[in-house]
Design an enzyme around this catalytic site. Sequence first.
Site, PDB file in Angstrom:
ATOM      1  N   ILE A 163      22.514  74.008  -2.544  1.00  0.00           N
ATOM      2  CA  ILE A 163      21.300  74.278  -1.752  1.00  0.00           C
ATOM      3  C   ILE A 163      21.623  75.460  -0.846  1.00  0.00           C
ATOM      4  O   ILE A 163      22.610  75.404  -0.107  1.00  0.00           O
ATOM      5  CB  ILE A 163      20.959  73.089  -0.806  1.00  0.00           C
ATOM      6  CG1 ILE A 163      21.001  71.759  -1.546  1.00  0.00           C
ATOM      7  CG2 ILE A 163      19.637  73.300  -0.097  1.00  0.00           C
ATOM      8  CD1 ILE A 163      21.064  70.554  -0.585  1.00  0.00           C
ATOM      9  N   HIS A 164      20.845  76.529  -0.921  1.00  0.00           N
ATOM     10  CA  HIS A 164      21.089  77.612   0.048  1.00  0.00           C
ATOM     11  C   HIS A 164      19.861  78.427   0.420  1.00  0.00           C
ATOM     12  O   HIS A 164      19.934  79.301   1.262  1.00  0.00           O
ATOM     13  CB  HIS A 164      22.201  78.552  -0.442  1.00  0.00           C
ATOM     14  CG  HIS A 164      21.736  79.532  -1.493  1.00  0.00           C
ATOM     15  ND1 HIS A 164      21.673  79.217  -2.821  1.00  0.00           N
ATOM     16  CD2 HIS A 164      21.304  80.818  -1.402  1.00  0.00           C
ATOM     17  CE1 HIS A 164      21.233  80.270  -3.503  1.00  0.00           C
ATOM     18  NE2 HIS A 164      20.995  81.250  -2.670  1.00  0.00           N
TER      19      HIS A 164
END
Length: 383
Positions: A218-219
């Site tokens: 997740i970024h």
Amino acid sequence: MKKLVTIVGARPQFIKAAALSREIRKNYSDTVKETLVHTGQHYDQVMSQVFFEEMEIPEPAYNLKIGSGNHGLQTGEMMKALEPVFIKEKPDAVIVYGDTNSTLAASVAASKLHIPVIHIEAGLRSFNKSMPEEINRIVTDHVSTLLFSPTVSGIKNLEREGLFPGNSTPYTVDQPGIFHCGDLMYDNSIYFRRKAEKKSTVLEKAGLQGKDFALATIHRPVNTDNRDRLREILEALLTVADKEQIHIVLPLHPRTSKMLEAHPDQELIGRLTADNGIHLVPPVAYLDMVHLEQHSRMILTDSGGVQKEAWFMKKPVVILRRETEWTEITDSGNGILTDADGEKIISAVKYFLSSPPKDFPDIYGNGQAASEIMDIVTQSEWK
Ligand code: UD1
Ligand code: UDP
């Protein structure tokens, strides 16, 4: 001898550049001189140096050390630092990859100096201009002279914006060359897969050997910088690990680590770090990532590159976004868009656990994208 200046700055660009640089060194050293410039957008050892070492990317001739900052500041500082490099090096063209602020800064700075821009990974669109990447891609495509798109939908997107294949040489920024080619990331997946199998010890280190696990990353700011969305995704991962009895390994991007440290719900963070099937680890090196992808049951991600790598590894992918640029993956059913909706995430994981997809046709080329691109670059005329 053609003189090319290649711009890299962020993790996925080191990976893409590794494939093309490898091809230039192997087959074009007599006809092409490549000079690598690192903007310094990513700078932690695990976000930058590790890729240069492991993927044998040559040391950049310039490291501009721009670092992090708000978009205007970061992009502006990059343009300011790149301009004198371009003036000094006088390249025949500047190569840019993807859609980061490093891509935007280089393509604007170069095109304003009338230096042709070669955009690799052109034509991708999310049709969501609240993403900084969408703005970066559109601008870059429209100031480029050679555009390489790894998907048919990418070519269609360019056509919709008035950029049609079929122009004749010499290509110019007003009459650009548009090409459909393979995907450099696929070249790398193939090239490094066996090496990863031999060398990576990530499964042992994470305590995952012989266990069923899913890989998650997740970024995207839309997920990390919004506390509620981040909480919803993490709660869904906890539920999946608990109810489906599957481990989840989550290599944390520095943006995400910072947001977790600052998250008001520290009880949630406590549950994530407790021994409950979730493995939070620092960003991993490329061979470890390939190894994790290869051995996972499925991948959950908001990353562009990791969505494709799921396909290369024949794994289903739960896409933690509202839309994707890689529409071939969702059209095939091998990827499901869930946004940050906990229920959708859980049901997509359940679905893929019970019905893993099997058909992953070769839509990203045959692992020879670098050679296809360099053939066109060396045989085309542009001005
Ligand atoms: C950038 C790209 C994104 C790409 C991603 C790949 C833009 C606008 N975004 O997002 O398209 O998908 O890279 O990973 O160009 N940080 C560190 N150490 C580092 C790098 C970053 O601590 O080595 C932290 C800093 O707090 C920084 C934050 O991460 O502010 C975000 O970094 P930045 O490069 O601005 O954007 P990414 O989220 O990495
Ligand atoms: N990657 C990696 N280690 C990690 C996470 C990702 O090597 O801990 C690699 C991944 O295999 C892919 C690329 O980084 O090749 C994707 O980069 P990222 O997700 O940062 O950016 P995006 O592709 O979304 O722009």
